[in-house]
Scaffold this motif. Structure first.
Motif, PDB file in Angstrom:
ATOM      1  N   TYR C 138      17.869  49.679 -12.674  1.00  0.00           N
ATOM      2  CA  TYR C 138      18.686  50.487 -12.295  1.00  0.00           C
ATOM      3  C   TYR C 138      20.174  49.934 -12.115  1.00  0.00           C
ATOM      4  O   TYR C 138      20.426  48.707 -11.989  1.00  0.00           O
ATOM      5  N   VAL C 139      21.004  50.686 -12.599  1.00  0.00           N
ATOM      6  CA  VAL C 139      22.553  50.182 -12.835  1.00  0.00           C
ATOM      7  C   VAL C 139      23.266  50.802 -11.585  1.00  0.00           C
ATOM      8  O   VAL C 139      23.070  52.174 -11.400  1.00  0.00           O
ATOM      9  N   PHE C 205      27.578  53.803 -17.621  1.00  0.00           N
ATOM     10  CA  PHE C 205      26.408  52.721 -17.664  1.00  0.00           C
ATOM     11  C   PHE C 205      25.414  53.071 -18.528  1.00  0.00           C
ATOM     12  O   PHE C 205      24.990  52.286 -19.273  1.00  0.00           O
ATOM     13  N   ALA C 206      25.082  54.228 -18.769  1.00  0.00           N
ATOM     14  CA  ALA C 206      23.887  54.686 -19.615  1.00  0.00           C
ATOM     15  C   ALA C 206      24.301  54.235 -21.211  1.00  0.00           C
ATOM     16  O   ALA C 206      23.552  53.804 -21.751  1.00  0.00           O
ATOM     17  N   LYS C 207      25.650  54.388 -21.435  1.00  0.00           N
ATOM     18  CA  LYS C 207      26.119  54.257 -22.625  1.00  0.00           C
ATOM     19  C   LYS C 207      25.880  52.477 -22.975  1.00  0.00           C
ATOM     20  O   LYS C 207      25.375  52.200 -23.739  1.00  0.00           O
ATOM     21  N   GLY C 208      26.253  51.695 -21.918  1.00  0.00           N
ATOM     22  CA  GLY C 208      26.182  50.350 -22.079  1.00  0.00           C
ATOM     23  C   GLY C 208      24.734  50.047 -21.997  1.00  0.00           C
ATOM     24  O   GLY C 208      24.292  49.057 -22.916  1.00  0.00           O
ATOM     25  N   SER C 226      20.471  59.542 -16.805  1.00  0.00           N
ATOM     26  CA  SER C 226      21.805  59.222 -16.269  1.00  0.00           C
ATOM     27  C   SER C 226      22.374  60.594 -15.616  1.00  0.00           C
ATOM     28  O   SER C 226      21.591  61.494 -15.486  1.00  0.00           O
ATOM     29  N   ALA C 227      23.492  60.360 -15.304  1.00  0.00           N
ATOM     30  CA  ALA C 227      24.268  61.427 -14.840  1.00  0.00           C
ATOM     31  C   ALA C 227      25.555  61.547 -15.725  1.00  0.00           C
ATOM     32  O   ALA C 227      26.040  60.485 -16.082  1.00  0.00           O
ATOM     33  N   ASP C 228      26.168  62.630 -15.501  1.00  0.00           N
ATOM     34  CA  ASP C 228      27.450  62.907 -16.372  1.00  0.00           C
ATOM     35  C   ASP C 228      27.303  62.981 -17.818  1.00  0.00           C
ATOM     36  O   ASP C 228      26.389  62.735 -18.366  1.00  0.00           O
ATOM     37  N   VAL C 229      28.232  63.986 -18.463  1.00  0.00           N
ATOM     38  CA  VAL C 229      28.208  64.140 -19.881  1.00  0.00           C
ATOM     39  C   VAL C 229      29.621  64.131 -20.512  1.00  0.00           C
ATOM     40  O   VAL C 229      30.583  64.531 -19.704  1.00  0.00           O
ATOM     41  N   SER C 230      29.609  63.883 -21.643  1.00  0.00           N
ATOM     42  CA  SER C 230      30.839  64.071 -22.485  1.00  0.00           C
ATOM     43  C   SER C 230      30.464  64.188 -23.925  1.00  0.00           C
ATOM     44  O   SER C 230      29.419  64.056 -24.316  1.00  0.00           O
ATOM     45  N   THR C 231      31.467  64.504 -24.858  1.00  0.00           N
ATOM     46  CA  THR C 231      31.238  64.563 -26.110  1.00  0.00           C
ATOM     47  C   THR C 231      30.528  63.502 -26.834  1.00  0.00           C
ATOM     48  O   THR C 231      29.594  63.537 -27.540  1.00  0.00           O
ATOM     49  N   PRO C 240      19.459  59.344 -33.970  1.00  0.00           N
ATOM     50  CA  PRO C 240      18.094  59.420 -34.058  1.00  0.00           C
ATOM     51  C   PRO C 240      17.350  58.284 -33.365  1.00  0.00           C
ATOM     52  O   PRO C 240      17.651  57.104 -33.335  1.00  0.00           O
ATOM     53  N   GLY C 241      16.156  58.888 -32.951  1.00  0.00           N
ATOM     54  CA  GLY C 241      15.379  57.681 -31.885  1.00  0.00           C
ATOM     55  C   GLY C 241      16.087  57.370 -30.592  1.00  0.00           C
ATOM     56  O   GLY C 241      15.743  56.066 -30.110  1.00  0.00           O
ATOM     57  N   SER C 242      17.337  57.908 -30.225  1.00  0.00           N
ATOM     58  CA  SER C 242      18.141  57.470 -29.249  1.00  0.00           C
ATOM     59  C   SER C 242      17.176  57.304 -27.822  1.00  0.00           C
ATOM     60  O   SER C 242      16.318  58.199 -27.523  1.00  0.00           O
ATOM     61  N   ALA C 243      17.386  56.279 -27.186  1.00  0.00           N
ATOM     62  CA  ALA C 243      16.649  55.836 -25.998  1.00  0.00           C
ATOM     63  C   ALA C 243      17.107  56.649 -24.638  1.00  0.00           C
ATOM     64  O   ALA C 243      16.531  56.809 -23.637  1.00  0.00           O
ATOM     65  N   TRP C 244      18.223  57.335 -24.889  1.00  0.00           N
ATOM     66  CA  TRP C 244      18.851  57.928 -23.828  1.00  0.00           C
ATOM     67  C   TRP C 244      18.586  59.427 -23.901  1.00  0.00           C
ATOM     68  O   TRP C 244      18.640  60.398 -24.592  1.00  0.00           O
ATOM     69  N   VAL C 245      17.372  59.790 -23.138  1.00  0.00           N
ATOM     70  CA  VAL C 245      16.572  60.913 -23.039  1.00  0.00           C
ATOM     71  C   VAL C 245      17.154  62.214 -22.222  1.00  0.00           C
ATOM     72  O   VAL C 245      16.732  63.307 -22.605  1.00  0.00           O
TER      73      VAL C 245
END
Ligand code: ATP
Ligand code: ATP
Ligand code: MG
Ligand code: MG
Lengths: 364, 516, 322, 364
Positions: C138-139, C205-208, C226-231, C240-245
């Motif tokens: 948890y971040v 945080f999610a990016k990190g 995560s929460a929030d979104v941007s381009t 491909p295969g990103s862990a950020w689902v």
């Protein structure tokens, strides 16, 4: 590069001009020299400030009013108080990077005293001031006795304080009703008297014009200015900043003076923190992020004021005001936030080039 | 090449002018410096000697006039160009000569490292080896790996000189090189000067010490108020004439008329300065100027430091006006009436950011303040009085101290401690860089005001001691080796005492009177 | 259209946006939304930026009052410092709405992107994907209001699903945030290699965390919610295969528009309601891939609930052009 | 305070200890003195570092592995590169507060070149490096020619850069597909080669172990270390830092050296920014203040390593590593972030007290 590029400074004898902030090798006072340049050095910065004010008065709607002036003062009051404190350490040839952290610690401490411990105004204020003095004392002792370089010692202190201020609340802001780490609820609250320190407005011309924080700034500014310029203690502090050993051999208790300078700096920073707390009414960790850089900038800009070329209280106050006028004017002209840093930096650099290169020219 | 140089002067200056603001320092100098000879430049403090040197060295730009080196026009824009052209300078301010945080070896090689004649890679062993050769040349016996910060002033000066000497210059300029050297070190310097002269180098030598001048001069040029006032180049050199030309008036002989000494001020009993040193005792009296002489490093300054609260003795008792005197720091010493004007002004005394007045009043601010607020009127009065009394050359009391010439800065530092009355005034090497005339003035001033206090003057130069004192003490090995009234002094005995332990046998008569 | 007063003469209407936070994509997009809606209305907008200086923000409200604005949008800030300032504005006859700061005033509508809902949507998806028991990291950085609110939901979820084991908690706001969080996440994942779910309820945080997961080669093992979104987030999620689902987000620009609309309603004498809530949208990696969404604009086009919130839209309200 | 508190150092030795960072008056090497203290000063910091590592190996699960070591290196690589650059300015007695902003500007610039202009890897890298050199050059010129004090000039530059980097995108971060201020969409993207700069891992013992950024750090560290210690340029830079005037009078082109030092600092910071961009894969708006503080801390801690008591590249690298080990270990032990600052500060201060007070004692 000009052909005389690498000619060293032409100072006659004396030791090498130290590159130290406190020891800029440019002229102090002199009756002679080219009068125009002399005037430009002395009053250049003030003229620039006046020009800026006139420009904004002409082009920014709402800039011209008592209210706007008071607002500018109010917006720089806390920065200026910190900057005045750090000026004292600059004068003795030191530096204090911990002021921002001292201010936020004092902010958190005052909230803690009132909200968590449920104590009153006097306790909170006294606690914060003692905290500031203590941190200053430790800084001073580290610099003076263990000979840790000032930047390093106060940087370490900064980290310690940033960490320390978060531990009692596990990083949360302090507000009435918050849950404490032990599960209980904080029942105290900011006292009205404490909040008034930051919020009360005295009558001046009209009713409720002059904020208490501006009054604090003015009083503290005048005090430190008078202290540095007109008392023998201030004189000795300048001597220490210029040649510590010479001052010691002239009988000055150098170590005590240096520790005192750091204590002044800590004290001023804690006052800044108290004002911040009183204005916010909450112990908020994130507040005060920019305090360090802004106040250091103010103190350093002060070097250029009146051609002093050394740390000085009047210059510091003008420096803080300068930044305040600039930001206020830009905001009123609806300039987006992301250009403000740029303009602030650019005006700063240009003003400095002007002042310092002129005083350099006179020196040759 | 050197045939060509031998025909004309090695270095020529014509019509040289330089002003700092309204202060016209050099007012048209014409001067020729021959090769294979030592030209001594004499001039009172503030005459413009160092300014001349700095123009030749590429530090200052001249306002007018031209320089010629070996017949060719020469206008150095930077010190680097001057060095490349073959002009090497040892500047008056020793701290301009060394980088204190670097080791001795790097300092000895500094100009070569900076100048680009060395390979880019810095091989510490090779640099040390070459530095070792330079050190040997001057007979330096210091640890080449020690940082210069730890060296004494004399050693630093030797480092700067050694570096210059090793350069094979066309013109070597030495601006008061012996001001903090001991006699032995000075002799080594002179030997080297002789050698370089023999090699055909032109040497410009600036000094206020007559003994130096007598030793090295082939030609004397005198400078007064920015003009050349005399050139003396026919042997035997007319030294008295040169002094007159430099001062603009004759110099009377000193005739010490010792007044009867007053009551004891300072009584020192069985004082041991450093572990292993022999304890000594002495008494200093009011209305008596006492000189303490001895080789460099024999503990003169250490003794002063004990009296001024900078150092604790190993053992012994000190009484001031009958009461025990053990100051913990200078401010206690000052409060007790013991003043010390420290040696090495640039390091220990000058506050570079202050003007003359503030430098002068620094130790006694409480006396010029009411309720901690400094009275500028009183300060100015004191400063103006002292400027007049010691004939300090300046534009006003608000001059930045750094704009004063070396000798005048020195006068300000002494004036600082003369401006208030003391019980015991200690002056450590007060004549460093002070011209002969001013030295007389200063000596007279000391004697004039001596009635209020005991005066102790520390000087390594015997001449100076003889000129100023009523009584001369000799220090060797951190202990007292001799005590002589300044009347018909037995110079041989005194020199033997100065030499220290080697001549211990001859000291016995001396030590008997010392404890008396 | 027939505009109610004072919008029949919109050039004379002056509104102010008083901001606490401004640096970053979210706040920039929010500002863009405010500007867009103000333009659609034709009113004069002034922007005051206090750069995270709460005291200054309060002053800026006073400044806006002195400038004689008709309405103020307060964007973020601290309750304690804004409460009195907002009251002063009301006293001066100025309409006020507050976004994401509780000024404890009945007369002031609260515009919210519901942080609790954001966290809930993301966590529900996590449970859907991973079941009711998993090892989580948890971040979190306490003391930041939206993060604190998201944390409340996390705490509730942990109570509700005892199978969720929180093995590591870390977080920092040292900038660049993603870089600093990546360093921490790497350490946390090294110490707790059993972690399969990372809850990082703030896109920086999610990016990190994603950077750390990639660097550790744990991409297949760990899922990031995560929460929030941007381009930039969209492209990171679509690698491909990103862990950020999955991420849950409201469109900050929409929130900006809603804030101005709520203020306009007040000025026109209408009541937008006390809580003006902009509902969040769940954005999954799968949805992005399936519909080939590359940036925020396309996200708006292809997920209409993201580009417009049907909140505070009386009939007369001009909407920004799309 | 003891009664001898204010006793200044005896007059016998040396000039006034300069208060300047670059000229801390503590000892380098000396043949005499207590051998134990000597060892403690020289190796104290390294022993402390080793102790820390052992402690974490024992108590933090997963700390003991090649990977963990690599991660520590990776986590400090960028900070360390910035710190190595600023070491160069410290060596000539200057200071560079703009490095954090240079790094983030370079981060934004690389993203802009690739994403908005659609250019390639080489263009992006070259552009960033030139940017860093240019900023360094301007810093140097400001300090050297206009004689603006270093702290002040680089502070101004910092503000300018923080503002500047936000203007082209109006404060947004840069990512493929973003909408530009003119309404169009940015079509470029980070090239694979560019991303590899920050992400590629070379084989070392096992496959894919050594990250490129760590390699960069090591190579740049060795370069600057060699440059400072084993070329005459480096030696002259130290001479300038120790006594600018003496160096000038010995013929060193002081101004060029100083400008070069700022250019090194700018160059290193821009490399740091490139690595950051490659790691993040997007142009993130950030102030870089933390980069600044952390790298300054590393460079200053470096003073204490091997008893150098002066800025030095090896020490800087160790300083960065020290902070990295500490933070990595604490995170692995699940210590909350708000105590990490405190621990970082406390360990820093204690280590410094230890080193500096010891070397001070030896010096007497
Ligand atoms: N940088 C400067 N700015 C202003 N005035 C200066 C400067 N340097 C020297 N002067 C003035 O120039 C005059 C000559 O100084 P200089 O140092 O050349 O004297 P000097 O002959 O070397 O004296 P000394 O024997 O005391 O060393 C003095 O009046 C001094 O005040
Ligand atoms: N590097 C050093 N470390 C410690 N003590 C030193 C060092 N150098 C000198 N001293 C001590 O400092 C004291 C001062 O001796 P000092 O040099 O004062 O003698 P001096 O006769 O006054 O010399 P000078 O003629 O140069 O004034 C001596 O006791 C000497 O042992
Ligand atoms: Mg001179
Ligand atoms: Mg002596």
């Amino acid at each position: 590069m000009s052909d005389r590029a690498d000619r060293p400074a032409p100072t006659t004898n004396g030791p090498a001009p130290s590159a130290r902030v406190g020891g800029v090798p440019v002229g102090g006072v002199s009756g002679r020299g080219d009068a125009a340049i002399h005037l430009a050095i002395r009053y250049g910065f003030l003229v620039l400030l006046a020009g800026l004010v006139i420009f904004f008065m002409a082009s920014a709607e709402g800039f011209t009013s008592v209210f706007s002036a008071v607002f500018i003062f109010q917006s720089v009051a806390i920065t200026a108080i910190l900057a005045l404190g750090v000026t004292a350490t600059l004068v003795v040839g030191g530096f204090d990077l911990s002021i921002g952290a001292v201010a936020t610690s004092s902010l958190m401490a005052s909230a803690y005293v009132m909200v968590v411990w449920g104590l009153g105004t006097v306790e909170a204020v006294v606690f914060c001031l003692l905290l500031g003095l203590l941190v200053g004392f430790i800084n001073g002792v580290l610099v003076v006795y263990t000979r840790i370089p000032d930047l390093l010692a106060t940087l370490g202190m900064m980290f310690v304080l940033i960490g320390l201020q978060r531990i009692p609340t596990e990083g949360r802001s302090i507000a009435t009703g918050m849950t404490l780490p032990d599960g209980s609820t904080a029942e105290g609250s900011f006292t009205a008297a404490f909040l008034a320190i930051g919020r009360h407005r005295f009558d001046l011309i009209e009713a409720n014009v002059l904020p208490a924080s501006v009054l604090f700034m003015l009083v503290m500014g005048i005090l430190i200015w008078f202290f540095l310029e007109y008392t023998r203690y201030g004189r000795v502090m300048y001597a220490i900043g210029s040649n510590e050993r010479a001052a010691a051999l002239a009988g000055a208790p150098v170590r005590r003076y240096k520790i005192a300078a750091y204590m002044i700096s800590g004290l001023f920073a804690s006052v800044g923190g108290i004002l911040l707390a009183a204005r916010l009414g909450r112990g908020d960790i994130a507040s005060g992020n920019n305090l360090l850089l802004d106040s250091v900038a103010a103190a350093l800009i002060g070097f250029a004021v009146l051609g002093a070329a050394k740390p000085n209280a009047f210059g510091t106050a003008i420096g803080a005001l300068f930044v305040g006028v600039l930001l206020q004017g830009l905001t009123m002209m609806n300039v987006p936030y992301y250009t403000q840093d740029f303009v602030k930096g650019a005006v700063l650099v240009i003003a400095l080039i002007f002042t310092f290169s002129l005083s350099h020219r006179r020196e040759r | 090449m050197h045939q060509g140089a031998a025909q004309g002067p090695a270095f020529e200056i014509s019509g040289l002018q330089k002003s700092f603001g309204a202060n016209r320092v050099l007012r048209g100098i014409d001067l020729a410096i021959p090769a294979r000879a030592v030209t001594v430049l004499m001039g009172a403090n503030g005459a413009g000697k160092s300014t001349l040197v700095k123009i030749a060295a590429g530090v200052h730009a001249p306002d007018q006039g031209e320089l010629r080196l070996a017949g060719r026009p020469y206008s150095p824009a930077t010190p680097a160009e001057a060095i490349d052209a073959g002009i090497v300078v040892v500047h008056q301010n020793i701290n301009d000569g060394v980088a204190p945080d670097l080791d001795v070896a790097s300092n000895l090689m500094l100009d070569r490292l900076a100048g680009g004649r060395m390979p880019v890679l810095f091989n510490p062993r090779r640099v040390r080896a070459e530095a070792g050769r330079i050190a040997e040349l001057m007979g330096l016996e210091m640890d080449l790996t020690a940082p210069v910060r730890r060296l004494s002033l004399a050693d630093r000066q030797m480092v700067a000189i050694a570096r210059a000497m090793a350069r094979d210059p066309k013109l070597l300029i030495l601006d008061e090189p012996t001001s903090s050297l001991s006699d032995a070190e000075a002799q080594r310097l002179f030997a080297l000067v002789d050698r370089l002269r023999a090699q055909g180098v032109a040497i410009l030598y600036i000094s206020h010490r007559m003994s130096d001048i007598r030793r090295v001069a082939d030609q004397i040029v005198t400078l007064r108020d920015g003009r050349i006032t005399g050139i003396f180049d026919t042997a035997p050199l007319d030294y008295e004439g040169a002094v007159d030309a430099m001062l603009g008036h004759g110099l009377t002989d000193v005739d010490i008329q010792s007044p009867p000494p007053g009551e004891p001020v300072l009584e020192v009993t069985d004082l041991q300065l450093v572990p292993g040193a022999k304890p000594f005792s002495l008494t200093l009296r009011r209305n008596e100027v006492t000189a303490l002489t001895g080789l460099v490093g024999t503990g003169k300054t250490a003794f002063a430091e004990v009296l001024f609260g900078l150092r604790r003795p190993v053992a012994g008792e000190i009484r001031l006006n009958g009461r025990p005197h053990a100051p913990a720091n200078p401010s206690q010493a000052i409060a007790a009436g013991v003043f010390l004007s420290a040696k090495d002004r640039a390091t220990n005394a000058v506050v570079p950011q202050f003007d003359l007045m503030r430098n002068l009043t620094l130790p006694f601010l409480p006396r010029y303040s009411r309720a901690a607020i400094v009275s500028r009127g009183r300060e100015r009065q004191v400063a103006q009085d002292q400027i007049a009394a010691l004939r300090i050359v300046c534009q006003s009391e608000r001059d930045g101290i750094q704009t004063l010439s070396g000798g005048n800065q020195q006068k300000v530092m002494v004036a600082r401690w003369l401006s208030q009355t003391s019980r015991l005034l200690i002056l450590d090497e007060p004549f460093q860089g002070v011209d002969i005339g001013a030295r007389r003035d200063l000596g007279d001033k000391l004697r004039e005001t001596a009635s209020d206090r005991a005066t102790l003057v520390l000087c390594a130069e015997l001449d100076e001691a003889l000129e100023v004192a009523d009584r001369i003490l000799v220090m060797a090995d951190h202990s007292l080796a001799g005590d002589h009234p300044n009347r018909n002094v037995d110079l041989d005995l005194m020199l033997a005492q100065v030499a220290g332990s080697g001549a211990a046998a001859r000291m016995q008569d001396g030590s008997a009177e010392m404890t008396a | 259209a027939d505009m109610p007063k004072p919008f029949d003469n919109p050039g004379d209407v002056k509104i102010a946006l008083v901001r606490y936070l401004s640096t970053g994509d979210f706040f920039q997009a929010y500002l863009a939304g405010v500007e867009r809606q103000a333009k659609a209305l034709g009113v004069d907008l002034r922007v005051f930026d206090s750069r995270q200086d709460a005291a200054l923000q309060a002053d800026m409200v006073d400044q806006a009052i002195a400038l004689g604005v008709d309405g103020i949008v307060i964007q973020h800030g601290l309750t304690e410092s804004m409460k009195a300032a907002a009251q002063r504005a009301l006293d001066a006859g100025i309409k006020v709405v507050a976004f994401d700061v509780n000024v404890e005033n009945d007369k002031i509508p609260q515009v919210e992107q519901s942080d609790r809902d954001l966290a809930r949507l993301a966590l529900e998806q996590a449970i859907k994907d991973n079941g009711e028991s998993f090892n989580a990291g948890y971040v979190y950085v306490p003391g930041i209001a939206p993060l604190d609110r998201r944390d409340e939901t996390w705490v509730k979820f942990k109570e509700k699903y005892p199978g969720i084991k929180e093995l590591a908690v870390f977080g920092t706001l040292d900038n660049p945030i993603a870089n600093s969080v990546a360093n921490q996440a790497a350490a946390a994942l090294r110490a707790n290699p059993q972690i399969t779910v990372m809850f990082a309820p703030y896109d920086e945080f999610a990016k990190g965390v994603k950077i750390a997961v990639d660097e550790l080669g744990m991409t297949d093992q760990v899922d990031i919610y995560s929460a929030d979104v941007s381009t930039a987030d969209i492209s990171a999620m679509r690698e491909p295969g990103s862990a950020w689902v999955a991420t849950a987000a409201t469109n900050p620009a929409v929130v900006g528009e809603v804030s101005v609309r709520a203020l306009a309603m007040l000025l026109a004498g209408e009541d937008p309601g006390h809580n003006v809530i902009v509902p969040p949208t769940l954005i999954t990696q799968k949805a992005l891939n399936d519909q080939d969404i590359k940036n925020m604009e396309e996200l708006g086009e292809k997920l209409p609930q993201f580009s417009h919130a049907d909140v505070a839209v009386p009939a007369w309200m001009p909407l920004p052009k799309r």
